[in-house]
Design an enzyme around this catalytic site. Structure first.
Site, PDB file in Angstrom:
ATOM      1  N   GLU A 118       0.867  -1.180   0.000  1.00  0.00           N
ATOM      2  CA  GLU A 118       0.000   0.000   0.000  1.00  0.00           C
ATOM      3  C   GLU A 118       0.900   1.225   0.000  1.00  0.00           C
ATOM      4  O   GLU A 118       2.045   1.156   0.441  1.00  0.00           O
ATOM      5  CB  GLU A 118      -0.844   0.040   1.291  1.00  0.00           C
ATOM      6  CG  GLU A 118      -1.737  -1.149   1.468  1.00  0.00           C
ATOM      7  CD  GLU A 118      -2.351  -1.205   2.881  1.00  0.00           C
ATOM      8  OE1 GLU A 118      -2.350  -0.185   3.599  1.00  0.00           O
ATOM      9  OE2 GLU A 118      -2.803  -2.298   3.246  1.00  0.00           O
ATOM     10  N   LYS A 120       2.305   4.578   1.497  1.00  0.00           N
ATOM     11  CA  LYS A 120       2.381   5.141   2.847  1.00  0.00           C
ATOM     12  C   LYS A 120       1.995   6.608   2.755  1.00  0.00           C
ATOM     13  O   LYS A 120       2.721   7.414   2.181  1.00  0.00           O
ATOM     14  CB  LYS A 120       3.794   4.979   3.398  1.00  0.00           C
ATOM     15  CG  LYS A 120       3.919   5.346   4.860  1.00  0.00           C
ATOM     16  CD  LYS A 120       5.273   4.914   5.392  1.00  0.00           C
ATOM     17  CE  LYS A 120       5.445   5.195   6.869  1.00  0.00           C
ATOM     18  NZ  LYS A 120       5.185   6.557   7.275  1.00  0.00           N
ATOM     19  N   ASP A 122       1.385  10.305   3.886  1.00  0.00           N
ATOM     20  CA  ASP A 122       2.070  11.161   4.855  1.00  0.00           C
ATOM     21  C   ASP A 122       1.056  12.058   5.553  1.00  0.00           C
ATOM     22  O   ASP A 122       0.837  13.197   5.159  1.00  0.00           O
ATOM     23  CB  ASP A 122       3.121  12.004   4.121  1.00  0.00           C
ATOM     24  CG  ASP A 122       4.248  12.389   5.050  1.00  0.00           C
ATOM     25  OD1 ASP A 122       4.278  11.883   6.188  1.00  0.00           O
ATOM     26  OD2 ASP A 122       5.095  13.198   4.633  1.00  0.00           O
ATOM     27  N   TYR A 230      -7.054   1.877   6.415  1.00  0.00           N
ATOM     28  CA  TYR A 230      -6.206   0.734   6.072  1.00  0.00           C
ATOM     29  C   TYR A 230      -6.205  -0.400   7.094  1.00  0.00           C
ATOM     30  O   TYR A 230      -5.632  -1.442   6.843  1.00  0.00           O
ATOM     31  CB  TYR A 230      -4.777   1.164   5.744  1.00  0.00           C
ATOM     32  CG  TYR A 230      -4.114   2.101   6.742  1.00  0.00           C
ATOM     33  CD1 TYR A 230      -3.800   1.686   8.012  1.00  0.00           C
ATOM     34  CD2 TYR A 230      -3.785   3.406   6.361  1.00  0.00           C
ATOM     35  CE1 TYR A 230      -3.190   2.544   8.914  1.00  0.00           C
ATOM     36  CE2 TYR A 230      -3.166   4.271   7.250  1.00  0.00           C
ATOM     37  CZ  TYR A 230      -2.871   3.836   8.529  1.00  0.00           C
ATOM     38  OH  TYR A 230      -2.275   4.684   9.411  1.00  0.00           O
ATOM     39  N   LYS A 341      10.666   3.007   2.706  1.00  0.00           N
ATOM     40  CA  LYS A 341      10.596   4.457   2.499  1.00  0.00           C
ATOM     41  C   LYS A 341      11.286   4.900   1.202  1.00  0.00           C
ATOM     42  O   LYS A 341      12.219   4.251   0.735  1.00  0.00           O
ATOM     43  CB  LYS A 341      11.281   5.189   3.681  1.00  0.00           C
ATOM     44  CG  LYS A 341      10.715   4.837   5.025  1.00  0.00           C
ATOM     45  CD  LYS A 341       9.497   5.649   5.357  1.00  0.00           C
ATOM     46  CE  LYS A 341       9.847   7.056   5.714  1.00  0.00           C
ATOM     47  NZ  LYS A 341       9.768   7.319   7.141  1.00  0.00           N
ATOM     48  N   CYS A 435      13.206  45.623  15.382  1.00  0.00           N
ATOM     49  CA  CYS A 435      12.950  45.480  13.956  1.00  0.00           C
ATOM     50  C   CYS A 435      14.156  45.972  13.155  1.00  0.00           C
ATOM     51  O   CYS A 435      14.610  47.100  13.359  1.00  0.00           O
ATOM     52  CB  CYS A 435      11.706  46.268  13.574  1.00  0.00           C
ATOM     53  SG  CYS A 435      11.389  46.229  11.792  1.00  0.00           S
ATOM     54  N   CYS A 438      12.868  49.325  11.190  1.00  0.00           N
ATOM     55  CA  CYS A 438      12.497  50.606  11.804  1.00  0.00           C
ATOM     56  C   CYS A 438      13.041  50.768  13.211  1.00  0.00           C
ATOM     57  O   CYS A 438      12.903  51.826  13.814  1.00  0.00           O
ATOM     58  CB  CYS A 438      10.980  50.762  11.821  1.00  0.00           C
ATOM     59  SG  CYS A 438      10.173  49.612  12.954  1.00  0.00           S
ATOM     60  N   CYS A 453       6.727  43.051  14.006  1.00  0.00           N
ATOM     61  CA  CYS A 453       6.925  44.482  14.194  1.00  0.00           C
ATOM     62  C   CYS A 453       5.519  45.066  14.150  1.00  0.00           C
ATOM     63  O   CYS A 453       4.760  44.788  13.223  1.00  0.00           O
ATOM     64  CB  CYS A 453       7.770  45.035  13.044  1.00  0.00           C
ATOM     65  SG  CYS A 453       7.822  46.841  13.081  1.00  0.00           S
ATOM     66  N   CYS A 458       6.374  51.320   9.920  1.00  0.00           N
ATOM     67  CA  CYS A 458       7.636  50.641   9.597  1.00  0.00           C
ATOM     68  C   CYS A 458       7.768  50.576   8.079  1.00  0.00           C
ATOM     69  O   CYS A 458       6.838  50.162   7.388  1.00  0.00           O
ATOM     70  CB  CYS A 458       7.633  49.238  10.198  1.00  0.00           C
ATOM     71  SG  CYS A 458       8.996  48.215   9.594  1.00  0.00           S
TER      72      CYS A 458
HETATM   73  S1  IVH Z   1      -0.268   0.313   8.830  1.00  0.00           S
HETATM   74  C1  IVH Z   1       0.683  -1.943  12.707  1.00  0.00           C
HETATM   75  N1  IVH Z   1      -0.643   1.407   6.441  1.00  0.00           N
HETATM   76  O1  IVH Z   1       2.689   5.195   8.878  1.00  0.00           O
HETATM   77  C2  IVH Z   1       0.305  -1.282  11.420  1.00  0.00           C
HETATM   78  N2  IVH Z   1       0.311   2.754   8.145  1.00  0.00           N
HETATM   79  O2  IVH Z   1       5.305   4.739  10.144  1.00  0.00           O
HETATM   80  C3  IVH Z   1       0.583   0.165  11.425  1.00  0.00           C
HETATM   81  N3  IVH Z   1       0.777   5.058   7.492  1.00  0.00           N
HETATM   82  O3  IVH Z   1       1.568   5.201  12.200  1.00  0.00           O
HETATM   83  C4  IVH Z   1       0.087   1.029  10.376  1.00  0.00           C
HETATM   84  N4  IVH Z   1       0.048   4.891   5.408  1.00  0.00           N
HETATM   85  O4  IVH Z   1       0.310   6.663  10.514  1.00  0.00           O
HETATM   86  C5  IVH Z   1      -0.193   1.584   7.697  1.00  0.00           C
HETATM   87  N5  IVH Z   1      -1.060   2.251   4.316  1.00  0.00           N
HETATM   88  C6  IVH Z   1      -0.622   2.439   5.560  1.00  0.00           C
HETATM   89  C7  IVH Z   1      -0.105   3.671   6.004  1.00  0.00           C
HETATM   90  C8  IVH Z   1       0.354   3.795   7.310  1.00  0.00           C
HETATM   91  C9  IVH Z   1       0.573   5.700   6.322  1.00  0.00           C
HETATM   92  C10 IVH Z   1       1.384   5.678   8.683  1.00  0.00           C
HETATM   93  C11 IVH Z   1       0.660   5.402   9.985  1.00  0.00           C
HETATM   94  C12 IVH Z   1       1.674   4.762  10.883  1.00  0.00           C
HETATM   95  C13 IVH Z   1       2.963   5.195  10.254  1.00  0.00           C
HETATM   96  C14 IVH Z   1       4.082   4.243  10.601  1.00  0.00           C
END
Ligand code: IVH
Length: 697
Positions: A118, A120, A122, A230, A341, A435, A438, A453, A458
């Site tokens: 999946e 990740k 942010d 998720y 990552k 500042c 001024c 300021c 100014c």
């Molecule tokens: S699974 C035990 N799935 O990433 C399972 N996390 O670095 C834990 N996150 O705290 C989470 N996308 O906030 C999962 N598809 C995804 C995610 C995801 C983002 C975040 C989540 C977690 C953090 C961990």
């Protein structure tokens, strides 16, 4: 005679709720609207009226309960029944394979097991509890064990169902996922904050987390957070119970037999979450082998950059819950999942000096001058340090080696310091107390991160105000640029925006590099700006939070400056699209004597402070008159609201669904089924750029 169907308020309310809920789901989760906005609004108002007349019939899952009326005074801490674990990180495929080797040693006979990859997201993790199908609690991750109860804010996220979409929901369901700010909302918020002289959010993740912890849920509602689910946790007796008891550390009997009715794999859980009414990120995949994971990771390393939200990696989860159970957890993280990552766009460099800039609102922003470095394809020589607090957190010394980051479209920022590399003679950077422009004492209002300021004369503030006044979206005065404004202010020729209108060619002539013709041209441009409409004037005043769209909304509703100046905050906030924060800011602005004086002077000069109500035959051109447009997907720069406002100004109409009568469909990223429908019907498809061209005609 009455029929047995009955049309009492109770049934009406229920029917309205169902219609609204279905329409919301189609709009926010499926991106495939079924009701035109006007119809939705009308039904919503009917429901509000009925509920007002019968308050005992209001339930927490009613669509009217998405926005709380009263700001919370603080959040309550809540202990998670099941902790929110974090994930182990892998920074490249080699580390990923090492992780795979580790779990395979614990389950040697398994070999290659299928995993779900999946994206990740942010954002900020949330745990949502549903009891008998109704959302009862939304809690932040916090430290993983204890989070904050932010239910009221969670309810403002339109893609989170207030009620699960199944007939006989289990007594208790917990859903976890990521709340995030789409990039366009993030940029819009930062633009507003910049205009308002407030500290910028460093990235969409901070903005999402900060927004979720806002005490006033009306502010949260304005910011358009979104949510991808998720994780699904079901109680004992259902399939994922095994997961639950495992996560809770109280595995019944150890073998954690899965029930028959719930999902038994992550893939099934994702499907089931969709059935419940959640938005699940569509960019996920079952990967039978590590090679498939590698392909997914490589492919998304660039594709992700085109998504309308931020991602920072791929989360890989072993698909089979039975295998997950067997592997269990370390102290901090599951053994059956890992975050793979993407390399962050961060590089180290040296701080040579620090400059502070004073903005139009007096906000003081420290900027680090750096030894130039290559970062995400550009050379970076300056990076923001945000504010005084950030500098103290960094313990910044001149000569320090720091980490600079560029995320998305945002200006580079200093994110970390490496004090271990500090030269012996490096001096602590002293944040100025006065500042630099001024010399007045700087102030840091209580509870704010920004140092300001507050001297209205100014030169930096006056320069900023003049440039803003003359800018394209404000009074659009050709020739008012940095170069002249600096001279005018430095030489005392202009001390405020009102002084512009007293300028004559003679007063300008003595300035450096000024000629007679140029002077005359500037004076004419300034004088002509008096014809600009009230909405532009209002924007030009530079009131905090009042961008050009808000100014138009306000000017439409309050046709004169007197009406706006006399309005109470509540009346201002009642304008569609104007939130309480904006309303307060407008109200306060008109209470400041210097501002009242400015308005009075500009009025005498002949600037427009009232809407021109006489219909001009050759008023603003209406290139879209008689046209019907549909918007779909995320446009690169305009929010939906802005695009709609622009189209309507040009005489066009925006509707929610595509039909043979639709003139154009404007398509952005991740367009849904509306695009397909338009193609089927042969409706002309426009990009945002095409639309802007049409508008400019
Ligand atoms: S699974 C035990 N799935 O990433 C399972 N996390 O670095 C834990 N996150 O705290 C989470 N996308 O906030 C999962 N598809 C995804 C995610 C995801 C983002 C975040 C989540 C977690 C953090 C961990």
């Amino acid at each position: 005679m009455e029929t047995s169907m009955g049309t009492g308020p109770e049934q009406d309310i229920q029917q309205l709720r169902q219609q609204l809920q279905q329409a919301s789901y189609a709009y926010y989760v499926l991106d495939d609207p079924t009701l035109p906005d006007e119809v939705y609004d009308r039904l919503y108002r009917q429901l509000q009226d009925l509920e007002a007349a019968h308050p005992h019939l209001i339930t927490p899952d009613s669509p009217t309960q998405r926005v709380g009326e009263k700001p919370a005074s603080q959040f309550t801490s809540i202990r998670h029944n099941i902790p929110l674990y974090s994930l182990e990180n892998a920074f490249d495929l080699e580390e990923y394979r090492a992780w795979q080797g580790r779990w395979q040693r614990l389950a040697p006979e398994v070999g290659e097991a299928a995993a779900v990859a999946e994206l990740k997201i942010d954002g900020s993790a949330l745990a949502l509890t549903y009891e008998h199908g109704v959302l009862v609690r939304g809690v932040t991750r916090g430290d993983g064990t204890t989070g904050e109860d932010i239910t009221q804010n969670v309810k403002t996220i339109r893609s989170i169902p207030l009620r699960l979409q199944i007939k006989n929901p289990p007594p208790r369901v917990e859903v976890r996922g990521e709340a995030f700010l789409p990039l366009d909302s993030f940029e819009r918020i930062n633009q507003q904050r910049q205009q308002a002289g407030e500290a910028l959010f460093a990235n969409p993740r901070n903005a999402a987390a900060g927004t979720l912890r806002q005490l006033d849920s009306r502010v949260v509602a304005e910011r358009r957070l979104d949510f991808f689910a998720y994780t699904l946790l079901l109680p004992e007796g259902t399939g994922a119970a095994a997961q639950l008891s495992l996560l809770g550390g109280e595995a019944a009997g150890g073998d954690g037999e899965a029930g028959e009715d719930g999902p038994s794999t992550q893939w099934e859980a994702l499907t089931y979450l969709q059935t419940l009414g959640f938005k699940v990120n569509p960019n996920c995949q079952i990967c039978p082998t590590a090679e498939a994971v590698a392909d997914f990771y490589e492919a998304w390393s660039t594709q992700r950059l085109a998504l309308p939200y931020m991602t920072d990696g791929v989360v890989v989860k072993l698909n089979d819950f039975a295998l997950q159970r067997r592997l269990g957890f370390t102290q901090k993280a599951p053994r059956w999942a890992i975050a793979l990552k993407y390399p962050a766009e961060e590089v180290p460099t040296v701080v040579k000096s620090v400059t502070v800039q004073v903005g139009r609102t007096g906000a003081v922003t420290p900027v680090a001058n750096l030894r130039p470095v290559q970062l995400a394809g550009t050379t970076v020589a300056r990076a923001t340090l945000h504010n005084r607090d950030r500098i103290s957190e960094l313990d910044l010394h001149i000569g320090d080696t720091v980490i600079v980051r560029k995320a998305g479209e945002i200006i580079p920022e200093v994110v970390r310091n490496l004090p271990e590399l500090r030269p012996a003679d490096a001096l602590l950077y002293p944040f100025p107390t006065h500042c630099p422009e001024c010399g007045e004492t700087l102030v840091q209002p209580e509870g704010e991160a920004v140092t300001r300021c507050i001297n209205n004369s100014c030169p930096a503030i006056v320069r900023g105000a003049l440039i803003h006044w003359g800018s394209r979206q404000a009074l659009d005065i050709t020739g008012i640029g940095q170069k002249w404004v600096e001279q005018w202010v430095d030489q005392g020729v202009v001390r405020s925006v009102a002084d512009l209108y007293t300028l004559t060619a003679e007063t300008l002539l003595p300035l450096e590099r000024m000629g007679e013709q140029l002077a005359q041209k500037l004076v004419t441009a300034i004088q002509t700006s008096k014809q600009q409409p009230w909405a532009r004037v209002l924007y030009g005043l530079g009131i905090r939070h009042v961008g050009s769209v808000n100014a138009q909304l306000l000017a439409q509703h309050f046709p004169t400056v007197e009406a706006l100046a006399a309005a109470e905050p509540d009346a201002i906030a009642s304008v569609y699209g104007i939130g309480p924060e904006i309303a307060q800011s407008v109200y306060q602005w008109f209470r400041v004597p210097a501002n009242q004086q400015l308005v009075a002077q500009l009025k005498i000069a002949g600037v427009q402070f009232a809407a021109d109500l006489t219909p001009a035959p050759d008023a603003t051109p209406q290139p879209l008159a008689g046209k019907t447009l549909v918007l779909t997907g995320t446009l690169p720069t305009l929010s939906r609201h802005e695009a709609k406002a622009k189209i309507e100004q040009a005489g066009g109409k925006v509707t929610g669904s595509v039909s043979a009568k639709t003139s154009y469909v404007v398509v952005g990223a991740e367009a849904g089924s509306k695009l397909a429908k338009a193609e089927k019907l042969g409706v002309t498809i426009l990009s945002e750029a095409d639309l802007l061209n049409l508008l400019a005609e």
